[in-house]
Design a protein around this motif. Sequence first.
Motif, short mmCIF file in Angstrom:
data_model
loop_
_atom_site.label_atom_id
_atom_site.label_comp_id
_atom_site.label_asym_id
_atom_site.label_seq_id
_atom_site.Cartn_x
_atom_site.Cartn_y
_atom_site.Cartn_z
N ASP A 96 19.93 -0.06 -0.65
CA ASP A 96 18.71 -0.85 -0.39
C ASP A 96 18.54 -1.94 -1.44
N VAL A 97 18.87 -1.61 -2.67
CA VAL A 97 18.77 -2.60 -3.76
C VAL A 97 19.67 -3.80 -3.45
N ILE A 137 12.30 -0.49 -1.01
CA ILE A 137 13.31 -1.00 -1.95
C ILE A 137 13.88 -2.31 -1.42
N ARG A 138 14.06 -2.38 -0.09
CA ARG A 138 14.63 -3.60 0.50
C ARG A 138 13.71 -4.80 0.34
N THR A 139 12.44 -4.56 0.22
CA THR A 139 11.51 -5.68 -0.03
C THR A 139 11.01 -5.67 -1.48
N LYS A 140 11.85 -5.31 -2.42
CA LYS A 140 11.62 -5.30 -3.89
C LYS A 140 10.59 -4.26 -4.31
N TRP A 146 20.76 -4.60 -0.56
CA TRP A 146 20.13 -5.23 0.60
C TRP A 146 19.07 -6.21 0.17
N SER A 147 18.19 -5.71 -0.66
CA SER A 147 17.05 -6.58 -1.07
C SER A 147 17.56 -7.82 -1.81
N ARG A 148 18.63 -7.63 -2.56
CA ARG A 148 19.17 -8.76 -3.30
C ARG A 148 19.66 -9.84 -2.35
N GLN A 188 11.27 -3.19 -8.05
CA GLN A 188 11.96 -1.90 -7.87
C GLN A 188 11.80 -1.04 -9.12
#
Lengths: 165, 790
Positions: free
Chosen positions: B84-85, A128-131, B87-89, A158
């Motif tokens: 996490d979303v 999720i952290r890397t889309k 985070w990714s942003r 995501q």
Amino acid sequence: MKTLLAYILLLVALPTTIALALDPPQGTVLLTINGKITTTNTEGAAQFDVAMLQALPQKTIKAETPWTAGVTKFSGPLLRDVLQMVGANGDSLLMTAINEYQVKVPVTDANFFNCILAMSVDGEILTIRTKGPLWLIYPWDTFDALRTETYYSRSIWQLKAIEIQ
Amino acid sequence: MISRRLNITSLGLLLTIVAGGVGLILLLSSLQEELAIQRRIFREDRVWLAGQLEREARMFRHAVLIYSEGNNSVSHEEMNQLFDVLWSRIESMDKGQLGQMYLQLEGSAEALQYGRTMLHDLEPEVAKLQPGDRSTRDRILNQVDQAVEQFYQIARRSSALNLKQQEARRRNFEQTSSRAMSMVLVIFVSGGILVILLTIKQRAINRLTQTLEDKVRDRTRKLEESNERLLMLSVAIEQSPASVIICNCDGFIEYVNPRFEQVSGYKAHDVIGRNPRFLQSGRTTDSTYEEMWSTVRAGHEWQGQICNQRPNGDLYWEQMSLTPIKDTSGATIRYLAVKEDITQRRQYEEQLLRQANFDSLTGLPNRMLAIDRLNQVLRQARRRNASAGLMFVDLDHFKRINDTLGHEAGDQLLREASQRLSGCLREGDTAARFGGDEFIVILPELSSTDDAHHILRRIIEAFSQPFMIAGTEIFTSTSIGIALYPGDGDSPALLLRNADAAMYQAKAAGRNTYRFFVHEMNEQAQLRARIEHHLRTAHERNELQLRLQPIVDTETGRLAGAEALLYWLSPELGEVPPKTFIPIAEESGLIVDIGNWALLEACREAKRWQNATGTLIDICINIAGRQFRDEDFPKTVRKVLATTDITPSRICLEITENTLMEDEHHARKIIEQLVQMDLRIALDDFGTGYSALSYLGKFHIDTLKIDGSFLKNVLPDSNEATLAAAILSLGRSLQLNMVGEGVETLEQLNFLRAHGCPMCQGYYFSKPLPVAEFEELVTTWETTLSSKIG
């Protein structure tokens, strides 16, 4: 007698239906597909885990994107293959991301372009952290015409659910 | 000038258009680029990104709140996912193209740094958060809110910047498009002007082209025409029947045509470059050459005849025309000689001159020269107030000689006659052949008619001697008429006509004599012409009438027969006796038709008489010489006999001595044929002609009709009476039937009786009567007879 014959016929017809059936996911569900589909593995929907998606033929797209630096290698199953597995028979796909972002993608995109549900970038499994874990990637390396806002906006990351409409 | 100005203007306009076009293309491409950029710009621009961040942060905040409350609707994992979303942003805020743009915003780097620090700080807090742990929850929420606030501020700044940038872009776009519009306008206007200019120019060009085309066409046609003319002329010269020589201005030959080669005997390559002097024969006088050159040098054309010489020495005459050819300034540049070979023509001319004036047979002057001479003589006579004479000399019976002895003999006779005629003339007189057997003699300066008489007698005498032609003695005679100037006419035509009339009169007087013209002659001739004219239609108009005169037995006074005579009742001329019109009919040839008609009518009448009375009557019918000589005459007679079915022995054909004598041989043949048909032949007017008694025995003659002139004077011892008695005696001895004609008195009748003439006719008994009257006479004949026969 008539009833018995009807059961026999039903039994004969069953294996084809069973053959189209999708195994239920063993691991964490990454993607849920519902709507106009013929194949399901749960109530009214088809669910996929990592293994199921990795079992499909993996395709690679090497392209620059507005969101990445330099040429990036995306890998994952073809959206078309995934839709085929669930027997999708709608016209458009309403895609939903984890952050509830939604975008409508015409089924023709999946059929005409070899769009993939990228699961890894430059060999690293997407999180999720890397889309990740699933990111819809268009073949910008093959079609320059796809470099428009329309297609950029359809490149949902995501991704967690698709509703076939 | 206009064209050049147009050119420059057009070029300027064209450059403007090109420049405008290039500018427009550049502008459009820059717009295209702009559009491409616009298209590539995301909704996820900085504001939108900020919005997304805020939304994701709120979702996470919400999840944290719900989870910390111990509500099971949100799992820890779900909360983690939203972390996490988030985070990714934040992690991807400075990634890629968008990230670069984001970093340009003021404070964005610090905000990002703050965000990242926050995420790292929150990670262990989020992991350890348990439901009910409010302090952790509040820390988390506080931090998230602060970070969101940070990003918001950036987003607000960014929004303002964005608006400014958008405004600038819009302005830029508008400027560009208005610039493009003005360039389009410029292009349109320039293009329009250019089109108008080009159209004007095109029209001018079209007009010019048209004019040029017309000129070229005209020039081409003229050229073609002149080429054609040149070709034609050169062919004409090459094939000219005249020799052509072209010399240069120094007189040396440049060109000769093929005809020249033929005529001169020199080849072109032998003569070109030479002076034509080599052609000279020496026969042309130097003065001719001098005249020729002086004429030509003066710039005029010279024409004349020159005699040249061929290489073999033959001489030939040429009619030459030498013309100087001048250039536009009038200077002579060439000489053109056109020559015609007239050698033959000159020979012909000499011959023609002879032929034109002299008769080839006799060598005497011909009609042309004679009339010329006559004119000359008359002019002289008029000047000298002298008289002159013109004779018309005709050979008698020449046609008969020509017919019986042949043309060669005839020609020889003409030659000899012309010599004899010439021999009779004085010096200065001119004998000429006028045509056929006619000659004329021009007698200038007649001092008196005696001179003429003298010459005329000499001629008559000269012709009394026989001619020896082809070993045969031929007797001929001449009939001569003479007209005198000025008494009988003052023009050749009048004199000729009158001399001719006089000659005719001489012939009428029995030939072998001459007559001077007297004016009555002319009147007679005119009357004769009138008669002949009317006679031609008389037969058709039924103007001819058959009359019968009784022939009477001298002893008994009984009717023995009748002589049929033709009378002509002409509306124009009145009653014309046969004596007058028969000779004219004979001369004009009309007699054949008229005579045959009379023959037929007479036979019909006799037959009718026979049918009516049952008695046969002798009918005597006159046959004219010409009718008798007609080839078809026996055939005609046979036809008449067959048609009328008359007894031939009762028909007596009367012919004259002359008829017999014209052609004895032929006459005898005809008479024999007629006699074979059982017809009788009478010799009419016996005693008036030659009275060649010796002939009588030669022909099968049945009857002699003694001419009335012998009975004019029947007094005893008169000349005529003696002759008549001799004739009657002769007739008796030849056992011929005899008829005395023209009996007008009882004395004459008695004379005939006394000398044994069995028959007679005459006014004493009756004049010729129309048929009806004759018939009436016959019925009363016996009653009136006694008083007549005495």
